[in-house]
Design a protein around this motif. Sequence first.
Motif, short mmCIF file in Angstrom:
data_model
loop_
_atom_site.label_atom_id
_atom_site.label_comp_id
_atom_site.label_asym_id
_atom_site.label_seq_id
_atom_site.Cartn_x
_atom_site.Cartn_y
_atom_site.Cartn_z
N GLU A 106 -10.26 9.75 -6.56
CA GLU A 106 -10.37 11.19 -6.40
C GLU A 106 -9.80 11.73 -5.32
O GLU A 106 -8.99 12.94 -4.96
N GLN A 107 -9.66 10.74 -4.07
CA GLN A 107 -9.24 11.21 -2.82
C GLN A 107 -7.52 11.45 -2.99
O GLN A 107 -7.19 12.34 -2.08
N THR A 148 5.22 3.41 6.10
CA THR A 148 4.63 2.62 5.17
C THR A 148 3.84 3.46 4.13
O THR A 148 3.50 3.26 2.97
N VAL A 149 2.96 4.36 4.80
CA VAL A 149 2.05 5.22 4.15
C VAL A 149 2.32 6.72 4.43
O VAL A 149 2.53 6.95 5.59
N LEU A 150 2.15 7.64 3.66
CA LEU A 150 2.40 9.08 4.13
C LEU A 150 1.01 9.67 4.25
O LEU A 150 0.90 10.65 4.89
N GLY A 151 -0.22 8.86 3.88
CA GLY A 151 -1.37 9.36 4.07
C GLY A 151 -2.41 8.52 3.81
O GLY A 151 -2.34 7.32 3.10
N VAL A 152 -3.72 8.55 4.50
CA VAL A 152 -4.78 7.83 3.91
C VAL A 152 -6.06 8.68 3.89
O VAL A 152 -6.15 9.62 4.76
N LYS A 153 -6.87 8.65 2.83
CA LYS A 153 -7.59 9.65 2.40
C LYS A 153 -8.94 8.87 2.08
O LYS A 153 -9.08 8.22 1.31
N ILE A 154 -10.12 9.32 2.84
CA ILE A 154 -11.33 8.31 2.72
C ILE A 154 -12.29 9.18 2.17
O ILE A 154 -12.51 10.30 2.85
#
Lengths: 205, 292
Positions: free
Chosen positions: B206-207, B247-253
């Motif tokens: 869902e994030q 390596t990542v465009l975003g991290v969502k927790i």
Amino acid sequence: MSTRLTIPISEKDIRALHIGDQVLLSGTIFTGRDAAHKYMVETFIKNKCPSGERALYDVLKTGLKGGVIYHCGPVVRKREDGEYQFVAAGPTTSIREEPYQAAVIEHFGLRGVIGKGGMSEKTLAACQKHGAVYLHAIGGAATLIAGSVKQVVAVHKLDFGVPEAFWQIRVEDFPCVVTMDAHGQSLHEKVAADSKRKLAALLGK
Amino acid sequence: MPDITERVVELIKSASTDLSPDIEQALMAAKAAEAPGTAAEGALQTILENVRMSRTTGRPICQDTGTPLFYVWNPEGVSQRELLKQIRAAVRIATERAYLRPNAVAALSGKNSGDNTGIDFPTVHFEEWGHDYIQVGLLLKGGGSENCGAQYSIPSAEFEASRDLKGVRKAVLDAAHKAQGFGCSPGILGVGVGGDRVTSMLKAKEQLFRPLADTNASSELDALEKQLQREINELGIGPMGFGGKTTVLGVKIGELHRVPASFFVSIAYMCWADRRKVMTIKEGNVALLAAR
């Protein structure tokens, strides 16, 4: 910045490449994934070619000498004029062909294998010994790669299914990156090792 | 009872062929950050050209059009059974029109159903809400990236991690390192903390509907999201694993309550072709959004 390669590729041109080099590939290549690799090894390499399979063997022997195989299960459309057209043709994960690839490189005199995710020691050793490279295509760039396919020359073993058949295609300026070269170097091993060191440093903080 | 079948076909086409602006802008920024002439820059250049070509030609961005994951929010009184029928019909139509590749195969035989429908395929989650209109979210999740997902039960025998923010950080860093470029980086990580094995991963997925530039309502999770994005990029794995800065465009927790005995950290890996779209349907008015 990119090196242009045209099939058939000479061993000298392959040995001049190093990991990280960008390549634009042109010429006639063959797609081949799981069913195709199993078929080549079992029908032509481990056993004597049966007479019924001779015609395809000759096509592959000629086309793959100095040539390239592409790990890809394309989406193909049959146009109203009866010609095939590639619609989407990104790379598939290569490591599944690791048990077969070295034998195929040696037997057919391949100069390149295109796919994604890289391959392992056996293939790397075969690249070094026989003068071949692993070319990493851009995963997900399906529309762009399909656009570099200028002509579907022929399709072989369509009974394997559309994704698994050998599609003989003429490509122009197919963009890839050398991630395993003919000098025993693998960019995948290098990046994995470097990032592991950095991870250890981060976790040690 | 409204018929939203054709609307859902539009939603599928948009998700499959028209990458959301926030993702495209993040890819452009990533390209600008790489050194000119490197394989990383070249990969991002190819990716951006592919995104533009797909939008112009109306063809799927990636040939793996993935598992279609629908999230539906409906007002009171709208039949979820009817909506499910309409969504399945829309998936069949979208497959005929080649916005989707036939991608549903029987678990054991591998036989392709041919129209992207099958047992629990597509996946549809329903929720009734207080508004007077329907909202449908769609995520097309490719197999290569899904295979890079991970779930940790902490404490883990594999590595020392505590049941707190530090442990969550360790788990996410470990998953990002293991994924290397195999999930078609630069990707987006959705993380679920808490819950059970199912709900934790559901929260993680869902994030992925959140806009890249949003702020987490929890200030400590917001700080961890930004820290993890920076740290994962420091690993240097780069686009497609070629080595590079992004390596990542975003991290969502996201978090959810758990039982005292369990502490799950689930990571859903989404590839750069982050095909997510949200549609609101209010009587005749239809709006397409990039995120929710």
